[in-house]
Motif scaffolding. Structure first.
Motif, PDB file in Angstrom:
ATOM      1  N   VAL A 394    -108.372  -7.208 -19.048  1.00  0.00           N
ATOM      2  CA  VAL A 394    -108.949  -6.427 -17.823  1.00  0.00           C
ATOM      3  C   VAL A 394    -110.325  -5.947 -18.244  1.00  0.00           C
ATOM      4  O   VAL A 394    -110.259  -4.951 -18.927  1.00  0.00           O
ATOM      5  CB  VAL A 394    -107.786  -5.722 -17.217  1.00  0.00           C
ATOM      6  N   LYS A 395    -111.464  -6.057 -17.463  1.00  0.00           N
ATOM      7  CA  LYS A 395    -112.594  -5.649 -17.727  1.00  0.00           C
ATOM      8  C   LYS A 395    -113.088  -4.858 -16.598  1.00  0.00           C
ATOM      9  O   LYS A 395    -112.933  -5.208 -15.487  1.00  0.00           O
ATOM     10  CB  LYS A 395    -113.547  -6.743 -18.295  1.00  0.00           C
ATOM     11  N   SER A 396    -113.853  -3.821 -16.821  1.00  0.00           N
ATOM     12  CA  SER A 396    -114.502  -3.059 -15.702  1.00  0.00           C
ATOM     13  C   SER A 396    -116.018  -2.919 -15.743  1.00  0.00           C
ATOM     14  O   SER A 396    -116.410  -2.261 -14.656  1.00  0.00           O
ATOM     15  CB  SER A 396    -113.634  -1.330 -15.813  1.00  0.00           C
ATOM     16  N   GLY A 397    -116.451  -3.342 -16.693  1.00  0.00           N
ATOM     17  CA  GLY A 397    -118.082  -3.375 -16.684  1.00  0.00           C
ATOM     18  C   GLY A 397    -118.751  -4.709 -16.710  1.00  0.00           C
ATOM     19  O   GLY A 397    -118.206  -5.729 -16.762  1.00  0.00           O
ATOM     20  N   LYS A 398    -119.771  -4.583 -16.869  1.00  0.00           N
ATOM     21  CA  LYS A 398    -120.906  -5.640 -17.219  1.00  0.00           C
ATOM     22  C   LYS A 398    -120.629  -6.712 -18.328  1.00  0.00           C
ATOM     23  O   LYS A 398    -120.771  -7.817 -18.394  1.00  0.00           O
ATOM     24  CB  LYS A 398    -122.296  -5.545 -16.785  1.00  0.00           C
ATOM     25  N   ASP A 399    -120.062  -5.953 -19.358  1.00  0.00           N
ATOM     26  CA  ASP A 399    -119.714  -6.542 -20.519  1.00  0.00           C
ATOM     27  C   ASP A 399    -118.470  -7.368 -20.381  1.00  0.00           C
ATOM     28  O   ASP A 399    -117.867  -7.393 -21.636  1.00  0.00           O
ATOM     29  CB  ASP A 399    -119.752  -5.457 -21.927  1.00  0.00           C
ATOM     30  N   LYS A 401    -117.767 -10.405 -20.649  1.00  0.00           N
ATOM     31  CA  LYS A 401    -117.743 -11.599 -21.316  1.00  0.00           C
ATOM     32  C   LYS A 401    -117.701 -11.375 -22.853  1.00  0.00           C
ATOM     33  O   LYS A 401    -117.553 -12.311 -23.813  1.00  0.00           O
ATOM     34  CB  LYS A 401    -119.023 -12.593 -21.130  1.00  0.00           C
ATOM     35  N   ILE A 402    -117.384  -9.969 -23.051  1.00  0.00           N
ATOM     36  CA  ILE A 402    -117.224  -9.617 -24.538  1.00  0.00           C
ATOM     37  C   ILE A 402    -115.793  -9.100 -24.625  1.00  0.00           C
ATOM     38  O   ILE A 402    -115.311  -8.169 -24.187  1.00  0.00           O
ATOM     39  CB  ILE A 402    -118.252  -8.329 -24.838  1.00  0.00           C
ATOM     40  N   HIS A 403    -115.237  -9.852 -25.687  1.00  0.00           N
ATOM     41  CA  HIS A 403    -113.496  -9.656 -25.656  1.00  0.00           C
ATOM     42  C   HIS A 403    -113.212 -10.103 -27.256  1.00  0.00           C
ATOM     43  O   HIS A 403    -112.855 -11.386 -27.200  1.00  0.00           O
ATOM     44  CB  HIS A 403    -113.036 -10.448 -24.708  1.00  0.00           C
ATOM     45  N   GLU A 430    -115.683 -20.566 -15.261  1.00  0.00           N
ATOM     46  CA  GLU A 430    -115.121 -20.741 -16.394  1.00  0.00           C
ATOM     47  C   GLU A 430    -115.991 -21.081 -17.659  1.00  0.00           C
ATOM     48  O   GLU A 430    -116.997 -21.506 -17.668  1.00  0.00           O
ATOM     49  CB  GLU A 430    -114.200 -22.327 -16.372  1.00  0.00           C
ATOM     50  N   LYS A 431    -115.595 -20.656 -18.711  1.00  0.00           N
ATOM     51  CA  LYS A 431    -116.354 -20.865 -20.105  1.00  0.00           C
ATOM     52  C   LYS A 431    -115.423 -21.364 -21.263  1.00  0.00           C
ATOM     53  O   LYS A 431    -114.266 -21.227 -21.237  1.00  0.00           O
ATOM     54  CB  LYS A 431    -117.171 -19.554 -20.265  1.00  0.00           C
ATOM     55  N   GLU A 432    -116.206 -21.843 -22.415  1.00  0.00           N
ATOM     56  CA  GLU A 432    -115.252 -22.247 -23.673  1.00  0.00           C
ATOM     57  C   GLU A 432    -115.471 -21.249 -24.462  1.00  0.00           C
ATOM     58  O   GLU A 432    -116.776 -20.862 -24.960  1.00  0.00           O
ATOM     59  CB  GLU A 432    -115.624 -23.663 -24.025  1.00  0.00           C
ATOM     60  N   LYS A 433    -114.481 -20.879 -25.017  1.00  0.00           N
ATOM     61  CA  LYS A 433    -114.563 -19.799 -26.326  1.00  0.00           C
ATOM     62  C   LYS A 433    -113.745 -20.390 -27.311  1.00  0.00           C
ATOM     63  O   LYS A 433    -112.464 -20.564 -27.255  1.00  0.00           O
ATOM     64  CB  LYS A 433    -114.200 -18.260 -25.989  1.00  0.00           C
ATOM     65  N   CYS A 434    -114.137 -20.567 -28.530  1.00  0.00           N
ATOM     66  CA  CYS A 434    -113.551 -20.846 -29.664  1.00  0.00           C
ATOM     67  C   CYS A 434    -112.592 -22.244 -29.377  1.00  0.00           C
ATOM     68  O   CYS A 434    -111.599 -22.639 -29.866  1.00  0.00           O
ATOM     69  CB  CYS A 434    -112.289 -19.923 -30.081  1.00  0.00           C
ATOM     70  N   GLY A 435    -113.402 -23.081 -28.522  1.00  0.00           N
ATOM     71  CA  GLY A 435    -112.839 -24.555 -28.374  1.00  0.00           C
ATOM     72  C   GLY A 435    -111.795 -24.265 -27.110  1.00  0.00           C
ATOM     73  O   GLY A 435    -110.829 -25.254 -26.864  1.00  0.00           O
ATOM     74  N   LYS A 436    -111.543 -23.255 -26.596  1.00  0.00           N
ATOM     75  CA  LYS A 436    -110.348 -22.830 -25.626  1.00  0.00           C
ATOM     76  C   LYS A 436    -111.030 -22.478 -24.320  1.00  0.00           C
ATOM     77  O   LYS A 436    -112.057 -22.053 -24.218  1.00  0.00           O
ATOM     78  CB  LYS A 436    -109.488 -22.142 -26.000  1.00  0.00           C
ATOM     79  N   VAL A 437    -110.385 -22.699 -23.267  1.00  0.00           N
ATOM     80  CA  VAL A 437    -110.916 -22.406 -21.831  1.00  0.00           C
ATOM     81  C   VAL A 437    -110.669 -20.987 -21.653  1.00  0.00           C
ATOM     82  O   VAL A 437    -109.524 -20.570 -21.556  1.00  0.00           O
ATOM     83  CB  VAL A 437    -110.253 -23.331 -20.718  1.00  0.00           C
ATOM     84  N   VAL A 438    -111.677 -20.191 -21.122  1.00  0.00           N
ATOM     85  CA  VAL A 438    -111.384 -18.825 -20.596  1.00  0.00           C
ATOM     86  C   VAL A 438    -111.904 -18.839 -19.184  1.00  0.00           C
ATOM     87  O   VAL A 438    -113.079 -19.293 -19.001  1.00  0.00           O
ATOM     88  CB  VAL A 438    -112.198 -17.989 -21.631  1.00  0.00           C
TER      89      VAL A 438
END
Length: 477
Positions: A394-399, A401-403, A430-438
């Motif tokens: 759960v994110k509350s700011g503009k960042d 995508k940083i997790h 949707e984006k791919e991170k570490c070869g997985k779907v986020v």
């Protein structure tokens, strides 16, 4: 006391639980229905609305306000005696299954819970029971009628129900993932309005009286805040009345919830109650709040693998409020104003997490999170219907995508996690991170996500301030 209540304001609020009541009535072999939930969430009003609409007649016995009913039905030993006593109390003969028997506040007459199975075996009547704090008050039931009873847990209004009250078209909710559909392509304008409505929900919450006050007061949030403050005081009085010899400890925990959630890791620190406090000393006090449906407990798991219950750590947990509006009312009014304005300088992580916890709990999803000193912390880990673990940030700011902690889980092959979700105020993508779907989803679409999750409990089984003028109109549709 038999109460024939006219149509009340709460009946104006559409509730998903009404559909659950209809499913119960339509079941070929329906059991006795027990409706459980926190105080003032609309159980009694909803059941009476259901009785008026779906039955030729109904009889309500209110054990909280009728000591005579408690005494008479407390002596009943079988269905015949219950029917005789109910007829005596109500002053009218009972019909067949066109009449609904409604026993309210059954914690005051616990014998009726035990002998309800005889009414079921008798077969002439449909029986609904309701009560508050049943998780802590049904302590004297001699024999709980396992196999004879269906339990429906009610919660405060979800965000989707709140949107219904604001007359948001269902087509809009479905297309945005608030209703039955998944998050789709919607315009920036619709997304912006839903975010405004989401922020409004954070301040008002889902307690029916607060929502209705907002509707009836020309959208005066100061009037809503007065209602919420009254509810907080009522809950604290309930603790003093029902928590027996531990009321001071339970009240201290309840009062600490906002402060604990405001901390960076949001984990409940026992030393806030007493120096060098041990969990075992307060375990029953935390259990009381959770059992009363006044707080929601999310426990840590040490391994994010399917069958998460295996590695739960009961002594490491976060404690959320059962309603975000009541949580917000316990903060300075300036915080509510910042939330409504979406102030960029303020971190709203605590109330956003509380919102997600509420929505998951209302869907019957067990609340768990993952914390590891090396990998970091992920806000929620849940199990899907496909027997997979799904981490949620759960994110509350503009960042948003940083997790890094989420990435650490996705990159750990031993956990077998194939996807993850990040909830924020931003539009779906949707984006791919570490070869997985986020999947990056807007917070308001949490209800579409819950349909994929494994529910531990299904649909059956959520000081007074000076009055100031604060009016915020909802988006128009």
């Amino acid at each position: 006391m038999v109460v024939l209540v006219p149509r009340d304001w709460i009946a104006l609020l559409k509730r998903m639980a009404y559909d659950a009541l209809l499913r119960w009535k339509a079941a070929a072999k329906r059991k006795v229905l027990l409706v459980d939930g926190a105080r003032q969430i609309g159980k009694t009003f909803l059941i009476e609305e259901f009785a008026r609409n779906e039955y030729a007649s109904y009889i309500k016995i209110d054990f909280l306000n009728d000591a005579r009913a408690v005494e008479l039905l407390g002596k009943a030993q079988d269905a015949r005696q219950v029917v005789e006593m109910v007829s005596l109390i109500s002053g009218k003969p009972l019909g067949d299954r066109k009449t609904l028997l409604f026993f309210d506040e059954v914690q005051k007459a616990q014998n009726i819970v035990t002998i309800s199975k005889y009414l079921l075996e008798d077969g002439r009547f449909d029986v609904v029971m309701s009560g508050s704090m049943l998780g802590v008050e049904l302590t004297e039931v001699k024999s709980f009628p396992v196999g004879y009873m269906t339990i429906l847990h009610m919660y405060p209004l979800t965000f989707e129900e709140f949107c219904w009250a604001q007359n948001v078209p269902q087509m809009v909710l479905d297309s945005a993932g608030v209703g039955n559909g998944g998050p789709g392509a919607i315009s920036d304008e619709v997304h912006g309005k839903l975010i405004d409505l989401f922020r409004l929900y954070l301040v008002i919450g889902g307690m029916p009286e607060a929502v209705q006050t907002y509707l009836d007061s020309s959208h005066d949030l100061s009037a809503v805040r007065e209602v919420l403050n009254d509810l907080v005081r009522l809950y604290r009085k309930d603790i003093a009345k029902y928590a027996n010899g531990r009321s001071l400890q339970v009240k201290a925990i309840y009062d600490e919830i906002p402060q604990q959630l405001a901390k960076e890791n949001k984990r409940f620190q026992l030393n806030s109650l007493r120096k060098q406090a041990r969990y075992e000393r307060f375990a029953n006090d935390f259990a009381w709040l959770v059992g009363a449906k006044t707080a929601l407990k999310a426990v840590n798991v040490t391994e994010p693998k399917f069958m998460l219950a295996r590695t739960e750590e009961s002594s490491r947990f976060k404690l959320y409020a059962h309603d975000c509006g009541m949580l917000m009312s316990r903060n300075p009014i300036e915080v509510a104003a910042d939330v409504l304005a979406g102030a960029k300088s303020v971190n709203f992580g605590a109330v956003y997490e509380n919102f997600v916890a509420q929505e998951l709990a209302a869907a019957g999803v067990k609340l768990r999170y993952y914390h590891n000193n090396r990998r970091g912390e992920v806000d929620f880990v849940v199990e899907t219907n496909e027997a997979q673990v799904l981490p949620i940030e759960v994110k509350s700011g503009k960042d948003y995508k940083i997790h890094s902690a989420l990435n650490n889980l996705l990159s750990a092959d031993e956990f077998g996690i194939s996807e993850a979700v990040v909830l924020s105020e931003f539009a779906a993508r949707e984006k791919e991170k570490c070869g997985k779907v986020v999947s990056y989803l807007p917070l308001y679409s949490i209800s579409s996500l819950t349909k994929r999750l494994n529910a531990d409990v299904g649909a059956f089984e959520r000081p007074s301030e000076a009055r100031t003028s604060l009016r915020v109109d909802p988006p128009t549709w």
